[in-house]
Design an enzyme around this catalytic site. Structure first.
Site, PDB file in Angstrom:
ATOM      1  N   HIS A  62      34.558   9.304 -14.610  1.00 59.06           N
ATOM      2  CA  HIS A  62      34.860  10.733 -14.531  1.00 59.06           C
ATOM      3  C   HIS A  62      35.421  11.154 -15.890  1.00 59.06           C
ATOM      4  CE1 HIS A  62      35.574  10.911  -9.888  1.00 59.06           C
ATOM      5  NE2 HIS A  62      34.472  11.593 -10.175  1.00 59.06           N
ATOM      6  N   CYS A  96      44.201  12.289 -11.463  1.00 54.47           N
ATOM      7  CA  CYS A  96      43.282  12.308 -10.307  1.00 54.47           C
ATOM      8  C   CYS A  96      43.987  12.701  -9.024  1.00 54.47           C
ATOM      9  CB  CYS A  96      42.680  10.950 -10.002  1.00 54.47           C
ATOM     10  SG  CYS A  96      41.979  10.054 -11.302  1.00 54.47           S
TER      11      CYS A  96
HETATM   12  N1  ARG Z   1      37.800   6.053  -5.734  1.00 52.48           N
HETATM   13  C1  ARG Z   1      37.612   7.371  -6.258  1.00 52.48           C
HETATM   14  C2  ARG Z   1      36.169   7.543  -6.701  1.00 52.48           C
HETATM   15  O1  ARG Z   1      35.609   6.610  -7.199  1.00 52.48           O
HETATM   16  C3  ARG Z   1      38.557   7.630  -7.389  1.00 52.48           C
HETATM   17  C4  ARG Z   1      38.502   9.040  -7.890  1.00 52.48           C
HETATM   18  C5  ARG Z   1      39.362   9.287  -9.067  1.00 52.48           C
HETATM   19  N2  ARG Z   1      39.313  10.634  -9.396  1.00 52.48           N
HETATM   20  C6  ARG Z   1      39.216  11.164 -10.619  1.00 52.48           C
HETATM   21  N3  ARG Z   1      39.289  12.442 -10.748  1.00 52.48           N
HETATM   22  N4  ARG Z   1      39.005  10.409 -11.667  1.00 52.48           N
HETATM   23  O2  ARG Z   1      35.560   8.577  -6.547  1.00 52.48           O
END
Ligand code: ARG
Length: 266
Positions: A165, A261
């Protein structure tokens, strides 16, 4: 003006599937420790930094609902809702939509085939919205959002699954400062960042810091909140006039997340 932030208590948080390289169902989060770590972050934001924290009710069977950054990208009173790439997270969409509706936001839903993971992949810096693509968000959503909102969207290609992300490797701060990890971007994206953000505004994290999710920071005024990281990083932040708050988020790292996050500015 106080920052309004959406969070979700980790009541049902756990590592129940693997959709990024940080997740391993055999390396479970310690639940009571996760609850404590989440509360510590909440307390820093609420008590030390005076944020106005709103909570969405945790729901069973959606362990990643704690990562509210992925709910939507906000624009004025509008929430452009996420369309999760992985089927494991798609059930979260209706909960986030419901929360925004009940709380007086206008919701915008993208086409079903358009992957887009909210403020996890779209962050404002200057007058532009910087948007990550490939691992989770499809580039077609960038143009769509740009036209929909009448804003300038700058697309940045993410080349590593580890930094899947944009908010794992890119964090705009007050006064147009930027924390970022160049290793997460392709050559062209790096050139784009270098030509848009003056060098004195760029705070580059090193490989070690990137692995502690140092870029996944919450910025409120002159304060920057991260997972535990290096003294070097604190020093750089302080030199630029920021105050650094660190809090251990080890249990959320196991899902591939850290401070930013777990929050969404609304
Ligand atoms: N386990 C989640 C996923 O893989 C973690 C999300 C983390 N969120 C972020 N905005 N980086 O989607």
């Amino acid at each position: 003006m106080t920052d309004k932030i959406l969070m979700c208590r980790p009541d049902y948080y756990g590592i129940e599937y693997e959709i990024n390289p940080w997740m391993n169902v055999k390396v479970q989060a310690d639940h009571s420790l996760a609850v404590k770590q989440w509360k510590n972050l909440y307390d820093i934001l609420k008590n030390d930094l005076n944020a106005d924290i709103k909570l969405i009710e945790p729901k069973k069977d959606v362990p990643d609902l704690v990562f509210t950054a992925n709910a939507a990208v906000m624009h004025e009173n509008k929430a452009i809702l996420s369309r999760f790439k992985h089927q494991q997270r798609q059930p979260e969409e209706k909960y986030f939509a419901g929360w925004f509706q009940q709380n007086g936001y206008e919701i915008i839903t993208l086409m079903e085939d358009m992957n887009f993971e909210g403020a996890g992949d779209a962050l404002y810096l200057g007058n532009s919205l910087y948007a990550g693509y490939v691992p989770r968000t499809g580039i077609s959503s960038h143009l769509y959002i740009s036209e929909l909102l009448g804003i300038h969207v700058i697309s940045l290609e993410l080349i590593s699954d580890t930094f899947y992300h944009l908010d794992t490797c890119f964090c705009p701060l007050k006064d147009d400062y930027l924390i970022y990890y160049p290793g997460a971007f392709d050559t062209y994206a790096n050139k784009v960042i270098e030509s848009n953000v003056p060098s004195e505004k760029r705070i580059i994290v090193n490989d070690e810091e990137s692995s502690y999710f140092t870029c996944n920071a919450v910025n409120i005024g002159d304060a920057v909140v991260t997972n535990l990281t290096t003294k070097r990083f604190t020093k750089i932040l302080e030199e630029k006039g920021f105050r650094h708050f660190q809090t251990d988020l080890s249990e959320f790292m196991k899902a591939g997340g850290a401070a930013k996050c777990l929050t969404l500015k609304i």
